[in-house]
Scaffold this motif. Structure first.
Motif, PDB file in Angstrom:
ATOM      1  N   PHE A   1      35.350  54.188  57.641  1.00 26.01           N
ATOM      2  CA  PHE A   1      34.229  53.334  57.265  1.00 26.01           C
ATOM      3  C   PHE A   1      34.346  51.929  57.865  1.00 26.01           C
ATOM      4  CE2 PHE A   1      33.510  56.794  54.476  1.00 26.01           C
ATOM      5  CZ  PHE A   1      32.142  56.770  54.222  1.00 26.01           C
ATOM      6  N   GLY A   2      35.538  51.525  58.258  1.00 25.45           N
ATOM      7  CA  GLY A   2      35.750  50.213  58.857  1.00 25.45           C
ATOM      8  C   GLY A   2      34.991  50.010  60.154  1.00 25.45           C
ATOM      9  N   VAL A   3      34.631  51.099  60.807  1.00 26.26           N
ATOM     10  CA  VAL A   3      33.836  51.029  62.035  1.00 26.26           C
ATOM     11  C   VAL A   3      32.458  50.418  61.747  1.00 26.26           C
ATOM     12  CG1 VAL A   3      32.715  52.452  63.808  1.00 26.26           C
ATOM     13  CG2 VAL A   3      35.039  52.987  63.054  1.00 26.26           C
ATOM     14  N   TYR A   4      31.974  50.559  60.517  1.00 27.01           N
ATOM     15  CA  TYR A   4      30.620  50.139  60.150  1.00 27.01           C
ATOM     16  C   TYR A   4      30.576  48.805  59.414  1.00 27.01           C
ATOM     17  CZ  TYR A   4      30.026  54.862  61.565  1.00 27.01           C
ATOM     18  OH  TYR A   4      30.068  56.020  62.306  1.00 27.01           O
ATOM     19  N   GLY A   5      31.724  48.174  59.232  1.00 26.74           N
ATOM     20  CA  GLY A   5      31.752  46.863  58.587  1.00 26.74           C
ATOM     21  C   GLY A   5      33.038  46.656  57.802  1.00 26.74           C
ATOM     22  N   THR A   6      33.038  45.626  57.002  1.00 23.45           N
ATOM     23  CA  THR A   6      34.200  45.276  56.201  1.00 23.45           C
ATOM     24  C   THR A   6      34.324  46.232  55.024  1.00 23.45           C
ATOM     25  OG1 THR A   6      33.882  42.956  56.751  1.00 23.45           O
ATOM     26  CG2 THR A   6      35.264  43.443  54.842  1.00 23.45           C
ATOM     27  N   VAL A   7      35.502  46.785  54.846  1.00 29.52           N
ATOM     28  CA  VAL A   7      35.769  47.669  53.711  1.00 29.52           C
ATOM     29  C   VAL A   7      36.571  46.868  52.686  1.00 29.52           C
ATOM     30  CG1 VAL A   7      36.891  49.783  52.926  1.00 29.52           C
ATOM     31  CG2 VAL A   7      35.740  49.723  55.152  1.00 29.52           C
ATOM     32  N   ALA A   8      35.950  46.601  51.538  1.00 27.94           N
ATOM     33  CA  ALA A   8      36.617  45.850  50.485  1.00 27.94           C
ATOM     34  C   ALA A   8      37.619  46.737  49.746  1.00 27.94           C
ATOM     35  CB  ALA A   8      35.595  45.282  49.503  1.00 27.94           C
ATOM     36  N   ARG A   9      37.269  48.028  49.598  1.00 30.23           N
ATOM     37  CA  ARG A   9      38.141  48.953  48.885  1.00 30.23           C
ATOM     38  C   ARG A   9      37.760  50.372  49.277  1.00 30.23           C
ATOM     39  NH1 ARG A   9      38.532  50.022  42.408  1.00 30.23           N
ATOM     40  NH2 ARG A   9      40.513  51.091  42.475  1.00 30.23           N
ATOM     41  N   ALA A  10      38.762  51.215  49.442  1.00 34.59           N
ATOM     42  CA  ALA A  10      38.524  52.632  49.726  1.00 34.59           C
ATOM     43  C   ALA A  10      39.633  53.439  49.066  1.00 34.59           C
ATOM     44  CB  ALA A  10      38.523  52.880  51.233  1.00 34.59           C
ATOM     45  N   TYR A  11      39.235  54.471  48.337  1.00 39.25           N
ATOM     46  CA  TYR A  11      40.262  55.303  47.719  1.00 39.25           C
ATOM     47  C   TYR A  11      39.768  56.727  47.492  1.00 39.25           C
ATOM     48  CZ  TYR A  11      37.800  54.331  43.324  1.00 39.25           C
ATOM     49  OH  TYR A  11      36.842  54.206  42.345  1.00 39.25           O
TER      50      TYR A  11
ATOM     51  N   PHE B   1      35.663  56.920  46.887  1.00 37.02           N
ATOM     52  CA  PHE B   1      34.688  55.837  46.877  1.00 37.02           C
ATOM     53  C   PHE B   1      35.078  54.787  47.905  1.00 37.02           C
ATOM     54  CE2 PHE B   1      34.536  57.784  42.732  1.00 37.02           C
ATOM     55  CZ  PHE B   1      33.172  57.917  42.513  1.00 37.02           C
ATOM     56  N   VAL B   2      34.059  54.191  48.514  1.00 39.98           N
ATOM     57  CA  VAL B   2      34.264  53.117  49.488  1.00 39.98           C
ATOM     58  C   VAL B   2      33.358  51.960  49.105  1.00 39.98           C
ATOM     59  CG1 VAL B   2      34.085  52.436  51.912  1.00 39.98           C
ATOM     60  CG2 VAL B   2      34.806  54.758  51.324  1.00 39.98           C
ATOM     61  N   GLU B   3      33.926  50.772  48.999  1.00 46.75           N
ATOM     62  CA  GLU B   3      33.123  49.571  48.747  1.00 46.75           C
ATOM     63  C   GLU B   3      33.043  48.782  50.041  1.00 46.75           C
ATOM     64  OE1 GLU B   3      32.915  45.514  46.054  1.00 46.75           O
ATOM     65  OE2 GLU B   3      34.452  47.002  45.607  1.00 46.75           O
ATOM     66  N   MET B   4      31.828  48.640  50.549  1.00 45.96           N
ATOM     67  CA  MET B   4      31.603  47.919  51.797  1.00 45.96           C
ATOM     68  C   MET B   4      31.352  46.443  51.524  1.00 45.96           C
ATOM     69  SD  MET B   4      31.868  50.342  54.063  1.00 45.96           S
ATOM     70  CE  MET B   4      31.270  49.539  55.542  1.00 45.96           C
ATOM     71  N   GLY B   5      31.453  45.634  52.567  1.00 43.17           N
ATOM     72  CA  GLY B   5      31.278  44.192  52.445  1.00 43.17           C
ATOM     73  C   GLY B   5      29.860  43.761  52.125  1.00 43.17           C
ATOM     74  N   SER B   6      28.873  44.576  52.484  1.00 43.24           N
ATOM     75  CA  SER B   6      27.475  44.239  52.199  1.00 43.24           C
ATOM     76  C   SER B   6      26.655  45.520  52.086  1.00 43.24           C
ATOM     77  CB  SER B   6      26.881  43.361  53.310  1.00 43.24           C
ATOM     78  OG  SER B   6      26.672  44.130  54.490  1.00 43.24           O
ATOM     79  N   GLY B   7      25.472  45.384  51.527  1.00 46.26           N
ATOM     80  CA  GLY B   7      24.568  46.514  51.419  1.00 46.26           C
ATOM     81  C   GLY B   7      24.135  47.031  52.778  1.00 46.26           C
ATOM     82  N   GLU B   8      23.958  46.134  53.721  1.00 51.10           N
ATOM     83  CA  GLU B   8      23.548  46.527  55.064  1.00 51.10           C
ATOM     84  C   GLU B   8      24.634  47.366  55.741  1.00 51.10           C
ATOM     85  OE1 GLU B   8      23.359  43.323  53.944  1.00 51.10           O
ATOM     86  OE2 GLU B   8      21.192  43.298  53.629  1.00 51.10           O
ATOM     87  N   GLN B   9      25.882  46.972  55.561  1.00 53.68           N
ATOM     88  CA  GLN B   9      26.990  47.731  56.133  1.00 53.68           C
ATOM     89  C   GLN B   9      27.088  49.100  55.484  1.00 53.68           C
ATOM     90  OE1 GLN B   9      30.410  45.217  55.588  1.00 53.68           O
ATOM     91  NE2 GLN B   9      29.691  43.699  57.056  1.00 53.68           N
ATOM     92  N   ALA B  10      26.878  49.161  54.180  1.00 53.16           N
ATOM     93  CA  ALA B  10      26.908  50.435  53.461  1.00 53.16           C
ATOM     94  C   ALA B  10      25.812  51.357  53.982  1.00 53.16           C
ATOM     95  CB  ALA B  10      26.756  50.203  51.958  1.00 53.16           C
ATOM     96  N   LEU B  11      24.616  50.817  54.168  1.00 54.60           N
ATOM     97  CA  LEU B  11      23.506  51.622  54.672  1.00 54.60           C
ATOM     98  C   LEU B  11      23.796  52.131  56.076  1.00 54.60           C
ATOM     99  CD1 LEU B  11      20.680  52.761  54.300  1.00 54.60           C
ATOM    100  CD2 LEU B  11      19.771  50.586  55.152  1.00 54.60           C
ATOM    101  N   SER B  12      24.365  51.291  56.907  1.00 52.42           N
ATOM    102  CA  SER B  12      24.717  51.700  58.266  1.00 52.42           C
ATOM    103  C   SER B  12      25.716  52.858  58.243  1.00 52.42           C
ATOM    104  CB  SER B  12      25.314  50.515  59.028  1.00 52.42           C
ATOM    105  OG  SER B  12      25.766  50.909  60.291  1.00 52.42           O
ATOM    106  N   ALA B  13      26.701  52.777  57.374  1.00 54.89           N
ATOM    107  CA  ALA B  13      27.700  53.839  57.262  1.00 54.89           C
ATOM    108  C   ALA B  13      27.063  55.132  56.774  1.00 54.89           C
ATOM    109  CB  ALA B  13      28.823  53.404  56.328  1.00 54.89           C
ATOM    110  N   VAL B  14      26.192  55.041  55.775  1.00 56.04           N
ATOM    111  CA  VAL B  14      25.535  56.234  55.233  1.00 56.04           C
ATOM    112  C   VAL B  14      24.690  56.913  56.306  1.00 56.04           C
ATOM    113  CG1 VAL B  14      23.739  57.023  53.645  1.00 56.04           C
ATOM    114  CG2 VAL B  14      25.531  55.498  52.833  1.00 56.04           C
ATOM    115  N   VAL B  15      23.892  56.145  57.013  1.00 59.20           N
ATOM    116  CA  VAL B  15      23.014  56.698  58.040  1.00 59.20           C
ATOM    117  C   VAL B  15      23.844  57.365  59.153  1.00 59.20           C
ATOM    118  CG1 VAL B  15      21.384  56.074  59.873  1.00 59.20           C
ATOM    119  CG2 VAL B  15      21.099  55.141  57.579  1.00 59.20           C
ATOM    120  N   SER B  16      24.937  56.729  59.524  1.00 56.58           N
ATOM    121  CA  SER B  16      25.756  57.255  60.620  1.00 56.58           C
ATOM    122  C   SER B  16      26.616  58.453  60.229  1.00 56.58           C
ATOM    123  CB  SER B  16      26.661  56.152  61.164  1.00 56.58           C
ATOM    124  OG  SER B  16      25.895  55.101  61.678  1.00 56.58           O
TER     125      SER B  16
END
Length: 68
Positions: free
Chosen positions: A24-34, A49-64
């Motif tokens: 998930f780090g490819v798509y932005g900052t990962v605050a937490r992943a476990y 679960f993965v907590e991304m740095g922003s909603g936009e980064q989370a959306l990018s990861a989901v789409v990809s």
């Protein structure tokens, strides 16, 4: 978009927290992943679960990554 925490299902038993973070780090900052593990055996429950740095980064990861 304010949702930053993603549910990740279908993980193999061998998937580690670090691998999830790297993926998930490819798509932005990962605050937490476990990866969720069974309490007594320590084996993977097959999801995490993965907590991304922003909603936009989370959306990018989901789409990809959706469906992979």
């Amino acid at each position: 978009m304010s949702k930053r925490v993603l549910y990740v299902g279908g993980l193999s038993e061998a998937t580690s927290d670090y691998q999830l973070r790297d993926l998930f780090g490819v798509y932005g900052t990962v605050a937490r992943a476990y990866v969720v593990r069974h309490k007594h055996s320590g084996k993977s429950a097959g999801y995490g679960f993965v907590e991304m740095g922003s909603g936009e980064q989370a959306l990018s990861a989901v789409v990809s990554l959706e469906g992979t």
